[in-house]
Design a protein around this motif. Structure first.
Motif, PDB file in Angstrom:
ATOM      1  N   ILE A   1      -0.336  12.072  74.403  1.00  0.00           N
ATOM      2  CA  ILE A   1       0.037  10.670  74.515  1.00  0.00           C
ATOM      3  C   ILE A   1       0.281  10.179  73.094  1.00  0.00           C
ATOM      4  O   ILE A   1      -0.482  10.509  72.181  1.00  0.00           O
ATOM      5  N   THR A   2       1.380   9.457  72.911  1.00  0.00           N
ATOM      6  CA  THR A   2       1.700   8.956  71.581  1.00  0.00           C
ATOM      7  C   THR A   2       1.699   7.435  71.603  1.00  0.00           C
ATOM      8  O   THR A   2       1.962   6.810  72.632  1.00  0.00           O
ATOM      9  N   PHE A   3       1.389   6.872  70.446  1.00  0.00           N
ATOM     10  CA  PHE A   3       1.291   5.421  70.343  1.00  0.00           C
ATOM     11  C   PHE A   3       1.645   4.990  68.934  1.00  0.00           C
ATOM     12  O   PHE A   3       1.648   5.802  68.000  1.00  0.00           O
ATOM     13  N   VAL A   4       1.946   3.710  68.800  1.00  0.00           N
ATOM     14  CA  VAL A   4       2.293   3.120  67.513  1.00  0.00           C
ATOM     15  C   VAL A   4       1.408   1.901  67.317  1.00  0.00           C
ATOM     16  O   VAL A   4       1.307   1.055  68.216  1.00  0.00           O
ATOM     17  N   ARG A   5       0.782   1.814  66.169  1.00  0.00           N
ATOM     18  CA  ARG A   5       0.010   0.619  65.839  1.00  0.00           C
ATOM     19  C   ARG A   5       0.961  -0.433  65.294  1.00  0.00           C
ATOM     20  O   ARG A   5       1.792  -0.135  64.432  1.00  0.00           O
ATOM     21  N   VAL A   6       0.839  -1.656  65.812  1.00  0.00           N
ATOM     22  CA  VAL A   6       1.710  -2.754  65.393  1.00  0.00           C
ATOM     23  C   VAL A   6       0.825  -3.865  64.857  1.00  0.00           C
ATOM     24  O   VAL A   6       0.030  -4.448  65.605  1.00  0.00           O
ATOM     25  N   GLY A   7       0.949  -4.130  63.567  1.00  0.00           N
ATOM     26  CA  GLY A   7       0.105  -5.147  62.959  1.00  0.00           C
ATOM     27  C   GLY A   7      -1.363  -4.754  63.064  1.00  0.00           C
ATOM     28  O   GLY A   7      -1.712  -3.585  63.223  1.00  0.00           O
TER      29      GLY A   7
END
Length: 99
Positions: free
Chosen positions: A28-34
């Protein structure tokens, strides 16, 4: 042969991997935003290992990490969105209520 699934967070990527006997069977991939948001953008499990709750456990790993980091989650990944819609355990971190 043991079929125990182990879950690891990647040190170099924003991803959790699911591993059985040294072989990656899901991610599972994710991106941290702020400082307070996280986007799940992909969940995948090798076809032979589907329907064993590996994908759901990957989503739960990211959800638990988001809680620990005080982040809300946006689910762009269709699978993660389906799990967020199916299980109320994710309601506390859901940022967008897209169905």
């Amino acid at each position: 042969m043991s079929q125990t699934v182990q879950y690891f967070i990647s040190e170099t990527h924003d991803r959790f991997d699911a591993v059985i006997n040294g072989h990656k069977v899901g991610e599972i991939t994710f991106v941290r935003v702020g400082a307070d948001k996280l986007i799940i953008d992909y969940t995948g499990v090798v076809p032979d290992y589907r329907n064993r709750h590996i994908g759901l456990t990957l989503v739960r790993n990211v959800a638990n990490m988001a809680r620990a980091q005080h982040r809300h989650v946006i689910t762009l990944c269709p699978f993660a969105r389906a799990m967020f819609n199916r299980f109320s355990e994710f309601d506390d971190i859901r940022l967008m209520n897209a169905h």
